[in-house]
Every structure is written in C-alpha cells, then in structure tokens.
Design a protein around this motif. Structure first.
Motif, PDB file in Angstrom:
ATOM      1  N   SER A   1       0.817  -1.210   0.000  1.00 50.44           N
ATOM      2  CA  SER A   1       0.000   0.000   0.000  1.00 50.44           C
ATOM      3  C   SER A   1       0.854   1.266   0.000  1.00 50.44           C
ATOM      4  O   SER A   1       1.957   1.294   0.554  1.00 50.44           O
ATOM      5  CB  SER A   1      -0.909   0.023   1.231  1.00 50.44           C
ATOM      6  OG  SER A   1      -1.610   1.241   1.348  1.00 50.44           O
ATOM      7  N   ASP A   2       0.328   2.327  -0.621  1.00 51.27           N
ATOM      8  CA  ASP A   2       0.900   3.647  -0.386  1.00 51.27           C
ATOM      9  C   ASP A   2       0.578   4.075   1.042  1.00 51.27           C
ATOM     10  O   ASP A   2      -0.363   3.568   1.669  1.00 51.27           O
ATOM     11  CB  ASP A   2       0.329   4.648  -1.390  1.00 51.27           C
ATOM     12  CG  ASP A   2       0.877   4.438  -2.793  1.00 51.27           C
ATOM     13  OD1 ASP A   2       2.086   4.520  -2.965  1.00 51.27           O
ATOM     14  OD2 ASP A   2       0.073   4.178  -3.709  1.00 51.27           O
ATOM     15  N   LEU A   3       1.329   5.015   1.555  1.00 52.12           N
ATOM     16  CA  LEU A   3       1.195   5.390   2.964  1.00 52.12           C
ATOM     17  C   LEU A   3       0.676   6.803   3.173  1.00 52.12           C
ATOM     18  O   LEU A   3       0.210   7.135   4.259  1.00 52.12           O
ATOM     19  CB  LEU A   3       2.553   5.245   3.667  1.00 52.12           C
ATOM     20  CG  LEU A   3       3.164   3.840   3.642  1.00 52.12           C
ATOM     21  CD1 LEU A   3       4.541   3.849   4.291  1.00 52.12           C
ATOM     22  CD2 LEU A   3       2.247   2.841   4.323  1.00 52.12           C
ATOM     23  N   ARG A   4       0.741   7.633   2.140  1.00 54.54           N
ATOM     24  CA  ARG A   4       0.379   9.044   2.319  1.00 54.54           C
ATOM     25  C   ARG A   4      -0.822   9.395   1.455  1.00 54.54           C
ATOM     26  O   ARG A   4      -0.812   9.191   0.243  1.00 54.54           O
ATOM     27  CB  ARG A   4       1.572   9.938   1.956  1.00 54.54           C
ATOM     28  CG  ARG A   4       1.361  11.412   2.245  1.00 54.54           C
ATOM     29  CD  ARG A   4       2.671  12.167   2.091  1.00 54.54           C
ATOM     30  NE  ARG A   4       2.505  13.589   2.338  1.00 54.54           N
ATOM     31  CZ  ARG A   4       2.163  14.476   1.414  1.00 54.54           C
ATOM     32  NH1 ARG A   4       1.949  14.079   0.157  1.00 54.54           N
ATOM     33  NH2 ARG A   4       2.030  15.753   1.715  1.00 54.54           N
ATOM     34  N   LEU A   5      -1.828   9.922   2.087  1.00 50.79           N
ATOM     35  CA  LEU A   5      -3.044  10.319   1.388  1.00 50.79           C
ATOM     36  C   LEU A   5      -2.805  11.638   0.660  1.00 50.79           C
ATOM     37  O   LEU A   5      -2.361  12.623   1.269  1.00 50.79           O
ATOM     38  CB  LEU A   5      -4.176  10.493   2.410  1.00 50.79           C
ATOM     39  CG  LEU A   5      -5.616  10.489   1.900  1.00 50.79           C
ATOM     40  CD1 LEU A   5      -5.998   9.102   1.393  1.00 50.79           C
ATOM     41  CD2 LEU A   5      -6.564  10.921   3.031  1.00 50.79           C
ATOM     42  N   PRO A   6      -3.080  11.705  -0.642  1.00 51.43           N
ATOM     43  CA  PRO A   6      -2.884  12.976  -1.348  1.00 51.43           C
ATOM     44  C   PRO A   6      -3.944  13.993  -0.951  1.00 51.43           C
ATOM     45  O   PRO A   6      -5.051  13.630  -0.538  1.00 51.43           O
ATOM     46  CB  PRO A   6      -3.011  12.585  -2.819  1.00 51.43           C
ATOM     47  CG  PRO A   6      -3.871  11.368  -2.811  1.00 51.43           C
ATOM     48  CD  PRO A   6      -3.555  10.635  -1.546  1.00 51.43           C
TER      49      PRO A   6
ATOM     50  N   SER B   1      -4.827  11.902 -12.486  1.00 49.08           N
ATOM     51  CA  SER B   1      -4.351  11.547 -11.145  1.00 49.08           C
ATOM     52  C   SER B   1      -5.476  10.819 -10.411  1.00 49.08           C
ATOM     53  O   SER B   1      -6.634  11.249 -10.435  1.00 49.08           O
ATOM     54  CB  SER B   1      -3.913  12.785 -10.372  1.00 49.08           C
ATOM     55  OG  SER B   1      -4.975  13.722 -10.265  1.00 49.08           O
ATOM     56  N   VAL B   2      -5.116   9.701  -9.776  1.00 53.04           N
ATOM     57  CA  VAL B   2      -6.116   8.791  -9.219  1.00 53.04           C
ATOM     58  C   VAL B   2      -5.731   8.390  -7.806  1.00 53.04           C
ATOM     59  O   VAL B   2      -4.560   8.117  -7.514  1.00 53.04           O
ATOM     60  CB  VAL B   2      -6.248   7.511 -10.079  1.00 53.04           C
ATOM     61  CG1 VAL B   2      -7.310   6.581  -9.506  1.00 53.04           C
ATOM     62  CG2 VAL B   2      -6.567   7.853 -11.524  1.00 53.04           C
ATOM     63  N   LEU B   3      -6.737   8.321  -6.933  1.00 54.83           N
ATOM     64  CA  LEU B   3      -6.605   7.708  -5.619  1.00 54.83           C
ATOM     65  C   LEU B   3      -7.572   6.535  -5.557  1.00 54.83           C
ATOM     66  O   LEU B   3      -8.773   6.709  -5.752  1.00 54.83           O
ATOM     67  CB  LEU B   3      -6.933   8.705  -4.505  1.00 54.83           C
ATOM     68  CG  LEU B   3      -7.129   8.112  -3.098  1.00 54.83           C
ATOM     69  CD1 LEU B   3      -5.838   7.474  -2.585  1.00 54.83           C
ATOM     70  CD2 LEU B   3      -7.644   9.168  -2.124  1.00 54.83           C
TER      71      LEU B   3
ATOM     72  N   MET C   1      -4.404   3.138  -1.546  1.00 51.25           N
ATOM     73  CA  MET C   1      -4.396   3.071  -0.085  1.00 51.25           C
ATOM     74  C   MET C   1      -5.261   1.912   0.381  1.00 51.25           C
ATOM     75  O   MET C   1      -6.464   1.864   0.088  1.00 51.25           O
ATOM     76  CB  MET C   1      -4.939   4.369   0.507  1.00 51.25           C
ATOM     77  CG  MET C   1      -4.176   5.617   0.115  1.00 51.25           C
ATOM     78  SD  MET C   1      -2.639   5.844   1.024  1.00 51.25           S
ATOM     79  CE  MET C   1      -3.257   6.205   2.675  1.00 51.25           C
ATOM     80  N   THR C   2      -4.672   0.959   1.095  1.00 50.29           N
ATOM     81  CA  THR C   2      -5.447  -0.090   1.740  1.00 50.29           C
ATOM     82  C   THR C   2      -5.704   0.299   3.193  1.00 50.29           C
ATOM     83  O   THR C   2      -5.083   1.218   3.728  1.00 50.29           O
ATOM     84  CB  THR C   2      -4.722  -1.440   1.658  1.00 50.29           C
ATOM     85  OG1 THR C   2      -3.454  -1.336   2.302  1.00 50.29           O
ATOM     86  CG2 THR C   2      -4.508  -1.848   0.206  1.00 50.29           C
TER      87      THR C   2
ATOM     88  N   GLU D   1     -11.405   7.886   6.364  1.00 51.30           N
ATOM     89  CA  GLU D   1     -11.075   7.767   7.788  1.00 51.30           C
ATOM     90  C   GLU D   1      -9.737   8.412   8.107  1.00 51.30           C
ATOM     91  O   GLU D   1      -9.448   8.701   9.271  1.00 51.30           O
ATOM     92  CB  GLU D   1     -11.063   6.298   8.197  1.00 51.30           C
ATOM     93  CG  GLU D   1     -10.005   5.460   7.487  1.00 51.30           C
ATOM     94  CD  GLU D   1      -9.996   4.023   7.977  1.00 51.30           C
ATOM     95  OE1 GLU D   1      -9.700   3.801   9.166  1.00 51.30           O
ATOM     96  OE2 GLU D   1     -10.289   3.125   7.166  1.00 51.30           O
ATOM     97  N   LYS D   2      -8.929   8.687   7.065  1.00 46.96           N
ATOM     98  CA  LYS D   2      -7.619   9.291   7.273  1.00 46.96           C
ATOM     99  C   LYS D   2      -7.567  10.744   6.837  1.00 46.96           C
ATOM    100  O   LYS D   2      -6.493  11.358   6.874  1.00 46.96           O
ATOM    101  CB  LYS D   2      -6.558   8.476   6.523  1.00 46.96           C
ATOM    102  CG  LYS D   2      -6.438   7.050   7.043  1.00 46.96           C
ATOM    103  CD  LYS D   2      -5.367   6.247   6.331  1.00 46.96           C
ATOM    104  CE  LYS D   2      -5.280   4.836   6.913  1.00 46.96           C
ATOM    105  NZ  LYS D   2      -4.234   4.026   6.254  1.00 46.96           N
ATOM    106  N   GLY D   3      -8.718  11.295   6.438  1.00 46.81           N
ATOM    107  CA  GLY D   3      -8.743  12.698   6.075  1.00 46.81           C
ATOM    108  C   GLY D   3      -9.507  12.970   4.790  1.00 46.81           C
ATOM    109  O   GLY D   3     -10.021  12.066   4.135  1.00 46.81           O
ATOM    110  N   ARG D   4      -9.557  14.243   4.437  1.00 41.05           N
ATOM    111  CA  ARG D   4     -10.293  14.705   3.268  1.00 41.05           C
ATOM    112  C   ARG D   4      -9.379  14.726   2.031  1.00 41.05           C
ATOM    113  O   ARG D   4      -8.200  15.044   2.125  1.00 41.05           O
ATOM    114  CB  ARG D   4     -10.840  16.115   3.523  1.00 41.05           C
ATOM    115  CG  ARG D   4     -11.719  16.684   2.413  1.00 41.05           C
ATOM    116  CD  ARG D   4     -12.045  18.141   2.709  1.00 41.05           C
ATOM    117  NE  ARG D   4     -12.696  18.295   4.010  1.00 41.05           N
ATOM    118  CZ  ARG D   4     -14.014  18.307   4.200  1.00 41.05           C
ATOM    119  NH1 ARG D   4     -14.826  18.214   3.169  1.00 41.05           N
ATOM    120  NH2 ARG D   4     -14.503  18.448   5.415  1.00 41.05           N
TER     121      ARG D   4
END
Length: 442
Positions: free
Chosen positions: A11-16, A43-45, A181-182, A202-205
C-alpha cells in the motif's frame, strides 16, 4: 474462516490532498478503473477499506466467460476477452489467464435446446460456440460418468486466477502514478454547490472532481448515505479448492457442481445450483423490486434467517463524516461457507469424475455476490450528483467482465467515446419506468 491467500500488495502510505478521481473499492472493477484512468494521464486515488481483492474479487470461480451471459452483457464481454488476452503483458505480472473453453451441460433435451438458442447472441461477433453430444463431449471430458443429453461448449471462454488479478492490476496503476491506499475506508462524499468536490476518508479529506463507487457488496450502504436508493442485495456462494489431480483442462458446469483447473494443478469447485440468500432488512425493503429475479432463479436460491439479519439491522444507514462506519468495523467480508453446499458438490463431483476421489479439499471459503434486480451491473454516472459514478451489482459475472467494465467506467468519467453503448447499465433504469428483470437469452 480465512479466505483465499492473496498476492502481496504494498500500500501507499500518504493520502494525497487532491486528485482528479477517487475510486472507492479495490476489487477487480475498482482496480481496472484506476488503471484505465491512470493510463489516460489522470491523477487517481484508489481507496480500499481492507486489502486489494480480498472480497468477492478473490473468492469467485475464476471463470472468464462469454457463454450463457445476459445478452446485454455480451458486447462488453467481447471487449473484455480482448483485454484479458493482453493483460499479463500490460500489467507486468501473472494473472493466470488461459483460453481453455467452458462446457455448460444439459440433462434434458429441452434445456439443451435453450442452450442452443442462446448461441445466436454470439453470431454477430463471429464467436464460435457449439453443442456437443456423445463422443465429442467424452473427448473433451475424459473419464466422466455424467448422464447428459449434451453441452454448450465455447472455446473462447477461459479462466484466470482471482487471487492474482486485482493485486496485479492495482500495482500496475500504482506504477503509473495512482495512489493506492489499503485499510482506508471512504466514509462519505464531499458535496459543494450540488456536485462532487471530494471525499472524506477515515484518514482525512481528499479533493477531487469525480468519484467512482466500486464497492461491491457494500455499494448500497455507501450510496444510501449519499441519498441514493441503489437496489442491490447480497447472495452467498461457497467455493473449495483441491490438491492437484489429473482432470480436464476445460471448465464445466452441471447440476450439482462446477469446476475449473487452477494454475497449481488443483481445482476450484463450487455448487452448480445453490446460492444462499440471507434474509436481512433490505430483503423486505427491496422484496417487490427483486421478485422477478427470485421467480426467474428460484431453483438455485436457498433463503435462510441467520446472524446476517442482526448484523445488518444494527448498521447505521446514515452517518456523519466524522463518525466511524460499518466499512471500518468490517474490513473484509468473510462469511462462513455453506457446509451443505460443500458436501453436496464434492459428492456429486466424485460420482461424475472418479479421478477426483483421489484429491483432497485443502481450503473452502464463501463470498458475498452483489446482485441487482435484473442481474446486470450499474456502470453509470449519477445525474442527481454530478461527478459521482457507480460501477457495481455485477451479480456473479464481475470477474471476467471486470477489465472491460473498468475501461467503460473510465470512458464515462473522462468523457471519451464509450467502449460499448452504456445505456443498458444506466442507474436511471430503476426509476425511469423500464422493465427491470433478468434476461437468460433463451
């Protein structure tokens, strides 16, 4: 009970802070959508509440089939077959795809005639499909003891490995710049001026202009919190895998069991005619909507009252973005398999193919299939919420059609010419007066 063992995914660790598109759900549909969008330079999350491919995308039979589909799915499945042929080279990892054919057996002349009529849906696409009888079928399935009138055989059909596919596709999207992100649930949409402005996880906007909901069995719950009535229920299917055995390369479906050979030489085996429907509050909310589907497929449905009623009755149907959700309370939907289905299908397989009596069952699991009233998916933008799109309700057909469904969803999000006519998959069909029911194609 633990589900299938998945290929490793990092998984990636940082939320864009901002992306063009957020994809909710890391099954094969969500991963394919993310890959398609990333290939187009967006760009994709991709947010997955648990692990990539951990629910139905890794728990299905592994069939990649065009035969016996609802005719409305056939054009999209034609495109998916083309994508599967080149998928391993495209993603740089094994997905286990092989074109081996699938045989659908008929124990009566009347059912064989139905299968024969279904073949007309492939004629416009130039795809071979034929009826096998007697020695032709014996040559395809050596050692069988089945008593049949014949079978529908489509050589173009094939198989792949569900535990490999979604992680491989998601990793390819990651290499192209997508953030994956998992253990990161999306709680709700962020709406501004009447349209999508982002999501709250759950980790932010995260700010974005488009969101794709590819949440499988969880899609109805998420859509409901967004004010949408998505008619979708869950059906449980039980699967087992065996030790290696010398058996047919072609996959088979018949009354009592279905199988396909695995890359490890064992087999994936399931009941050919039993799906469990847990009675839950939504069963009654949507009862009339699903009645035609129940009547069409009642022989294969086993209704039961189980602990799922209590679980789903306790789930909040509306919540605030700062509240913990059901998506966080249950990271991976891992239902217990039906012991009845396991016993019955294994016994039937051993009688029909004595070679399997030398094999052992090494694992079993169950998965929740996301179903719609007409048994075809929603792949659609949502007119009432500009920027919001839904790809769900694949009704047990999602693994094989997944790569093309992702491409079609990316077309709709990016505004490019759609891969196929998407009108049959529009969300509005449930409210615009359309006749909503399954079509067997017979």
């Amino acid at each position: 009970m633990p589900g299938p063992t998945l290929a490793h995914f990092e998984s990636d660790l940082r939320l864009p802070d901002r992306v063009d598109v957020v994809v909710i759900g890391g099954g094969i549909i969500g991963a394919s959508t993310a890959l398609e969008l990333a290939e187009r330079g967006l760009s994709v999350l991709l947010c997955e509440k648990g692990q990539i491919g951990a629910e139905q995308s890794s728990r299905n039979w592994g069939w990649v089939r065009i035969s016996r589909r609802d005719p409305r799915e056939v054009p999209l499945m034609v495109e998916s077959m083309r994508i599967w042929e080149e998928l391993e080279a495209r993603v740089g990892r094994k997905v286990g795809y092989r074109r081996t054919g699938i045989a659908f057996c008929a124990g009566s002349e009347s059912y064989l005639a139905k299968l024969d009529r279904w073949r007309r849906h492939l004629a416009p696409h130039g795809i071979e499909s034929r009826i096998l009888r007697g020695r032709e079928f014996d040559a395809l399935m050596p050692g069988h003891k089945l008593r049949l009138k014949g079978a529908l055989y489509t050589p173009l059909d094939g198989r792949a490995e569900p535990q490999w596919a979604a992680p491989a596709i998601a990793e390819a999207a990651q290499r192209l710049g997508a953030t994956v992100m998992t253990s990161c649930a999306v709680r709700s949409l962020d709406i501004a001026a009447g349209r999508v402005a982002g999501v709250i996880t759950e980790k932010g906007r995260v700010h974005c202009s488009a969101v794709v909901l590819a949440g499988g069995a969880w899609s109805r719950l998420f859509a409901g919190n967004a004010g949408l009535n998505l008619p979708q229920l869950k059906v449980l299917n039980t699967v087992m895998r065996t030790t290696p055995v010398d058996g047919p390369d072609t996959a088979l479906w018949t009354d009592g069991f279905a199988f396909r050979k695995r890359a490890d030489g064992g087999y994936t085996v399931a009941s050919g005619d039993e799906n469990v429907v847990d009675l839950v509050p939504d069963s009654f909310r949507l009862g009339l909507t699903f009645l035609p589907a129940y009547l069409d497929d009642w022989r294969s449905l086993r209704f039961r009252l189980s602990g799922r009623w209590r679980v789903e009755a306790a789930q909040a149907r509306r919540w605030r973005p700062d509240e913990m959700t059901a998506f966080e309370a249950c990271r991976i939907l891992d239902p217990a398999p039906s012991r009845r289905a396991l016993r019955a299908s294994w016994a039937a397989l051993g009688r029909a193919f004595p070679a399997f009596q030398k094999a052992d069952v090494v694992q079993s699991w169950a998965g929740m299939i996301d179903v719609t009233p007409d048994a075809i998916p929603v792949i659609s933008g949502i007119e009432s919420v500009p920027g919001f799109h839904i790809a769900t309700g694949f009704s047990g057909h999602g693994f094989g059609i997944g790569p093309a469904a992702g491409r079609l969803m990316a077309d709709l999000v990016s505004g490019t010419a759609p891969l196929v006519d998407p009108s049959d998959f529009r969300f509005s069909r449930f409210t615009d007066g359309s006749k909503v029911r399954p079509d067997s194609g017979y």
